[in-house]
Design an enzyme around this catalytic site. Sequence first.
Site, PDB file in Angstrom:
ATOM      1  CD  GLU A 233      -1.774  -2.352   1.621  1.00 38.44           C
ATOM      2  OE1 GLU A 233      -0.582  -2.599   1.908  1.00 38.44           O
ATOM      3  OE2 GLU A 233      -2.694  -3.188   1.751  1.00 38.44           O
ATOM      4  CD  GLU A 289     -11.978  -0.276  17.923  1.00 37.74           C
ATOM      5  OE1 GLU A 289     -11.933   0.387  16.866  1.00 37.74           O
ATOM      6  OE2 GLU A 289     -11.022  -0.968  18.325  1.00 37.74           O
TER       7      GLU A 289
END
Length: 491
Positions: A233, A289
């Site tokens: 990436e 989260e």
Amino acid sequence: MEVDKINDLRSALEILKQYKKQFHETNVEINPDADLAGVYKQIGAGGTVERPTRLGPAMMFNNVKGYKHCRVLVGLLASRERVALLLGAPVKELGKYMGAAVKKTIPPITIKTKTPPCQEIIYKAGDDNFDIRNILPAPTNTPLDAGPYFCEGLILGSDPETGHSDVTIHRLCVQSKDEISIFFAAGRHIDQFRQKAENAGNPLPVTINMGLDPAILIGACFEAPTTPFGFDELSIAGGLRGKPVELVNAVTINQKSIARAEIVIEGLILLNRRVREDQNTNTGHAMPEFPGYNGPANPSLPVIKVTAITTRIDPILQTLVGPGEEHTSLAGIPTEASIFNAVELALPGLLKNVYAHTAGGGKFLSIMQINKRNATDQGRERQAALIAFAVYSELKHIILVDEDVDLFDSDDVLWAMTTRYQGDKNTIFIPGVHCHQLDPSQDPAFDPRITGPGITTKTIFDCTVPFHLKEMFTRAKFKDIDATPYLPEWY
């Protein structure tokens, strides 16, 4: 372009400082233990954070309690406008811009230099008084966190069989003076590297890179199948900047570090070693989260044994507020790119744009803007949604709208749902599909028909007008006139 000058976090901040209301720094002392996140929640976190919150500037805290030589930056990517400024892209075309970068990747290169920026200061684990907790101000987001977390640490690891490298952001909790636990969601590539190393009886060398050119961070958040196993990436960041990301050899392990990172933690993911995430606090929680809830502490996580910390002089520790808008940018814009590229390949010209909505943390909810050009396009909007589900497995809900609806304006999207949608005719349910374990509604406790954590009913809300009725749903047209002379000064 100004963004051509960006090659690290510091040069990005210099560009950002030229724009009003995009960057703020303070010398007021801040405690990294819950206070820093509590302040930024009110100033700029946004996202799925409990209200009140809002979008605001990125913030640099120059006076961190207990840390004279390390600053903390939060919220750099916590607005699409800021991401657009830092990438040199149109704010409403970020997904397409990122999608183009995936097609023109430039691989990273390893450079040889006597003292790379990321190694201006070196702390080795064998040094007297070495302690991660005294060197770096890892924040907690809330008083219930399992411990201090590095929330924007980019892990760089390599396949022990092929040598291929991968980078991803993972949940990292400081457990002791030289140990960090790491949480891997299912299927992550570096976890597969760890398993291979463990099966061979070896630890896995990794570096944790923090304080980076934003193109590196956002480029690293693509997922399979756009970036399949074996895809590096870091090459996407190269495509975004038009030049390769520079790497250097780590100091104490056989691994690479990002040369212009503010901070690098070197270490080994230990063989067959596991710890309970909240072993030091017993809160039962991990950290907030992206869905907006406190994640449960994991009972058994792999451990990184830290061998060294290397930094720039007066380093900047970059962090985020767990469920904030920054997560939407990091996860959502690559998701938009992946969906757009895949649908455009299969159904050219049908998908005008896509937005990974912040209500889903950039993962669970996408708005797809459809351009039906003729009668044969009728029904293909739903095919486009099915392609999106295939491209991004963590996507839960898709809302389809027409080209005359502003997909970035939730009021306009809900208007389309109110006036162009009938629940019994325009809702498509796909039950029993794997999605994401951090959604608390995807659990048998929520509904006993759910067979396991992370299983959901994926849903398409088709709020597009049938092609043969488009004329009936034409929006009222107002005269296009320059209103500038009539505006108040404060507007």
